[in-house]
Design an enzyme around this catalytic site. Sequence first.
Site, PDB file in Angstrom:
ATOM      1  N   GLN A  24      -3.018  -1.835   0.852  1.00 15.17           N
ATOM      2  CA  GLN A  24      -2.638  -0.463   1.225  1.00 15.17           C
ATOM      3  C   GLN A  24      -2.692   0.466   0.012  1.00 15.17           C
ATOM      4  O   GLN A  24      -2.995   1.655   0.148  1.00 15.17           O
ATOM      5  CB  GLN A  24      -1.212  -0.445   1.805  1.00 15.17           C
ATOM      6  CG  GLN A  24      -1.075  -1.004   3.212  1.00 15.17           C
ATOM      7  CD  GLN A  24      -0.690  -2.460   3.206  1.00 15.17           C
ATOM      8  OE1 GLN A  24      -0.999  -3.196   2.277  1.00 15.17           O
ATOM      9  NE2 GLN A  24      -0.022  -2.908   4.250  1.00 15.17           N
ATOM     10  N   ASN A  74      10.902  -3.474   2.459  1.00 18.74           N
ATOM     11  CA  ASN A  74       9.651  -2.736   2.221  1.00 18.74           C
ATOM     12  C   ASN A  74       8.567  -3.765   1.931  1.00 18.74           C
ATOM     13  O   ASN A  74       8.825  -4.976   1.876  1.00 18.74           O
ATOM     14  CB  ASN A  74       9.825  -1.731   1.073  1.00 18.74           C
ATOM     15  CG  ASN A  74       8.678  -0.721   1.019  1.00 18.74           C
ATOM     16  OD1 ASN A  74       8.317  -0.128   2.028  1.00 18.74           O
ATOM     17  ND2 ASN A  74       8.089  -0.530  -0.145  1.00 18.74           N
ATOM     18  N   LYS A  75       7.372  -3.281   1.743  1.00 18.95           N
ATOM     19  CA  LYS A  75       6.205  -4.153   1.570  1.00 18.95           C
ATOM     20  C   LYS A  75       6.455  -5.239   0.532  1.00 18.95           C
ATOM     21  O   LYS A  75       7.052  -4.991  -0.511  1.00 18.95           O
ATOM     22  CB  LYS A  75       5.008  -3.276   1.179  1.00 18.95           C
ATOM     23  CG  LYS A  75       3.684  -3.976   1.010  1.00 18.95           C
ATOM     24  CD  LYS A  75       3.265  -4.788   2.193  1.00 18.95           C
ATOM     25  CE  LYS A  75       3.202  -4.046   3.497  1.00 18.95           C
ATOM     26  NZ  LYS A  75       3.106  -4.948   4.684  1.00 18.95           N
ATOM     27  N   ARG A 131       5.568  -4.937  16.309  1.00 17.52           N
ATOM     28  CA  ARG A 131       5.840  -5.358  14.916  1.00 17.52           C
ATOM     29  C   ARG A 131       7.365  -5.365  14.738  1.00 17.52           C
ATOM     30  O   ARG A 131       8.043  -4.446  15.200  1.00 17.52           O
ATOM     31  CB  ARG A 131       5.158  -4.425  13.897  1.00 17.52           C
ATOM     32  CG  ARG A 131       3.634  -4.576  13.904  1.00 17.52           C
ATOM     33  CD  ARG A 131       2.985  -3.864  12.728  1.00 17.52           C
ATOM     34  NE  ARG A 131       3.203  -4.556  11.473  1.00 17.52           N
ATOM     35  CZ  ARG A 131       2.923  -4.025  10.276  1.00 17.52           C
ATOM     36  NH1 ARG A 131       2.462  -2.799  10.193  1.00 17.52           N
ATOM     37  NH2 ARG A 131       3.124  -4.713   9.172  1.00 17.52           N
ATOM     38  N   ARG A 159      -0.326   1.979  10.840  1.00 15.59           N
ATOM     39  CA  ARG A 159       0.737   1.204  10.193  1.00 15.59           C
ATOM     40  C   ARG A 159       1.585   2.156   9.369  1.00 15.59           C
ATOM     41  O   ARG A 159       1.257   3.330   9.219  1.00 15.59           O
ATOM     42  CB  ARG A 159       0.220   0.006   9.372  1.00 15.59           C
ATOM     43  CG  ARG A 159      -1.098   0.129   8.677  1.00 15.59           C
ATOM     44  CD  ARG A 159      -1.168   1.158   7.591  1.00 15.59           C
ATOM     45  NE  ARG A 159      -0.093   1.014   6.625  1.00 15.59           N
ATOM     46  CZ  ARG A 159       0.334   1.950   5.826  1.00 15.59           C
ATOM     47  NH1 ARG A 159      -0.227   3.168   5.872  1.00 15.59           N
ATOM     48  NH2 ARG A 159       1.284   1.769   4.956  1.00 15.59           N
ATOM     49  N   GLY A 160       2.696   1.589   8.819  1.00 16.48           N
ATOM     50  CA  GLY A 160       3.654   2.444   8.119  1.00 16.48           C
ATOM     51  C   GLY A 160       4.770   2.786   9.114  1.00 16.48           C
ATOM     52  O   GLY A 160       4.487   3.209  10.248  1.00 16.48           O
ATOM     53  N   ALA A 161       6.021   2.619   8.682  1.00 12.74           N
ATOM     54  CA  ALA A 161       7.145   2.668   9.623  1.00 12.74           C
ATOM     55  C   ALA A 161       7.203   3.931  10.498  1.00 12.74           C
ATOM     56  O   ALA A 161       7.207   3.836  11.734  1.00 12.74           O
ATOM     57  CB  ALA A 161       8.451   2.467   8.853  1.00 12.74           C
ATOM     58  N   ASP A 193      10.691   0.286   5.208  1.00  7.26           N
ATOM     59  CA  ASP A 193      10.441  -0.026   6.614  1.00  7.26           C
ATOM     60  C   ASP A 193      11.735  -0.134   7.399  1.00  7.26           C
ATOM     61  O   ASP A 193      11.757   0.060   8.608  1.00  7.26           O
ATOM     62  CB  ASP A 193       9.624  -1.313   6.734  1.00  7.26           C
ATOM     63  CG  ASP A 193       8.213  -1.045   6.248  1.00  7.26           C
ATOM     64  OD1 ASP A 193       7.994  -1.061   5.020  1.00  7.26           O
ATOM     65  OD2 ASP A 193       7.351  -0.755   7.094  1.00  7.26           O
TER      66      ASP A 193
HETATM   67  O1  MRU Z   1       2.610  -3.325   6.752  1.00  9.48           O
HETATM   68  P1  MRU Z   1       2.653  -1.832   6.627  1.00  9.48           P
HETATM   69  O2  MRU Z   1       1.464  -1.256   5.958  1.00  9.48           O
HETATM   70  O3  MRU Z   1       2.990  -1.186   7.943  1.00  9.48           O
HETATM   71  O4  MRU Z   1       3.894  -1.580   5.678  1.00  9.48           O
HETATM   72  C1  MRU Z   1       4.229  -0.284   5.251  1.00  9.48           C
HETATM   73  C2  MRU Z   1       5.083  -0.281   4.067  1.00  9.48           C
HETATM   74  O5  MRU Z   1       5.730  -1.243   3.738  1.00  9.48           O
HETATM   75  C3  MRU Z   1       5.148   0.954   3.275  1.00  9.48           C
HETATM   76  O6  MRU Z   1       5.341   0.615   1.953  1.00  9.48           O
HETATM   77  C4  MRU Z   1       6.240   1.843   3.560  1.00  9.48           C
HETATM   78  O7  MRU Z   1       6.867   2.361   2.520  1.00  9.48           O
HETATM   79  C5  MRU Z   1       6.943   2.059   4.727  1.00  9.48           C
HETATM   80  S1  MRU Z   1       6.180   3.331   5.619  1.00  9.48           S
HETATM   81  C6  MRU Z   1       6.484   4.858   4.862  1.00  9.48           C
END
Ligand code: MRU
Length: 366
Positions: free
Chosen positions: A217, A268-269, A110, A67-69, A258
């Site tokens: 996370q 973002n998250k 995703r 996971r993570g963009a 993201d």
């Molecule tokens: O759902 P995830 O864990 O894939 O989401 C990731 C995020 O939102 C991270 O905060 C993020 O900053 C992006 S990836 C560097």
Amino acid sequence: MKDITAERNDLPLSLLQGEGNTSVVPFRWERRILYLLDQRLLPHEETWLEYRSARDVAQAIRDMVVRGAPAIGISAALGMVLAAYGLKDKDRDFFAEKWLDEAAFILQARPTAVNLKWAVERLKKLVRRHSELNPDDLAAILEKEAISIWTEDVKANLAIGFHGQALLPETGGVLTHCNAGGLATGGYGTALGVIRAARSEGKKINIIVDETRPWLQGARLTAWELIKDGIAVTLVVDGAAGFLMQKGQIKAVVVGADRIAANGDVANKIGTYTIAELARANHIPFYVAAPVSTIDPVTLSGDQIPIEERGSREITTFAGKEIAAPGVEVHNPVFDITSHHLVTAIITELGVLTPPYGPAIYACFS
Ligand code: MRU
């Protein structure tokens, strides 16, 4: 700090996977097999899962093994290489049709992180450009391109760290949310890249991470990778950010992204927007660190970004145990949008973007 990115134009795979890259890396590519570090099991178990097909990689992305963009984008690219090698003995037309089916499938894994689409589109363009090649040769150039996507991401993160560390204070608390570290990228990290670079510059900042409910996370991944790197980190609950800001214990916020829209709005998250509002109310700078591959110039503003909704059990259970009242309705959007008005600066590998973001982002693509 010296700009080391210029010296890293041709990073060998061995360097990315070990020596020279001090952060954890969430994947390995060996003899045309993709290995993913199962992030669902961290920090207590370090298990590597083996992937030999694009379909299985798509499922791993959906299930958040990875996971993570940027990490999603790189995994998807390597998944498309697996698809290509699986079709290498077919004729060109069959290859083109089936490989594009696999691309369409992986693109659905995703919806919010734009790096997935960015990486797959980059490979699709390459296949279109090389219509003369046979599938075997195409698979080989796709492999080279996927590895470039990975190496470019690490270089971008090193540059983001270089540019971003100058913005952080010499001392005091720096809050980050979720995990935008080595685990979320090709290595080193975006927001954690800025933090790593500030620490190696000798800044005496205290790193604060919130749990990042419901997937944790922050508690599981960010805390784990920083501790592994010898960087002390303090864990707080998500609701603590405002109180710590009021008490002067947070001097800056740095998060990843993201997807960033053309006007600078940031997906973002979930919880990021709340922190950004609190930062504004407390006169604290709010920085977003992301590579240009996370900027989506065709999405004009944040309200056009698709927000992923995940399953209710992420909220109603904890470590496999039911914790919520039986029968409760659940809404679980896992990203939110932070308006560009709340963002002090966007730190990219090309430099630090400041408002007005529209022209600054436009310049990144021209
Ligand atoms: O759902 P995830 O864990 O894939 O989401 C990731 C995020 O939102 C991270 O905060 C993020 O900053 C992006 S990836 C560097």
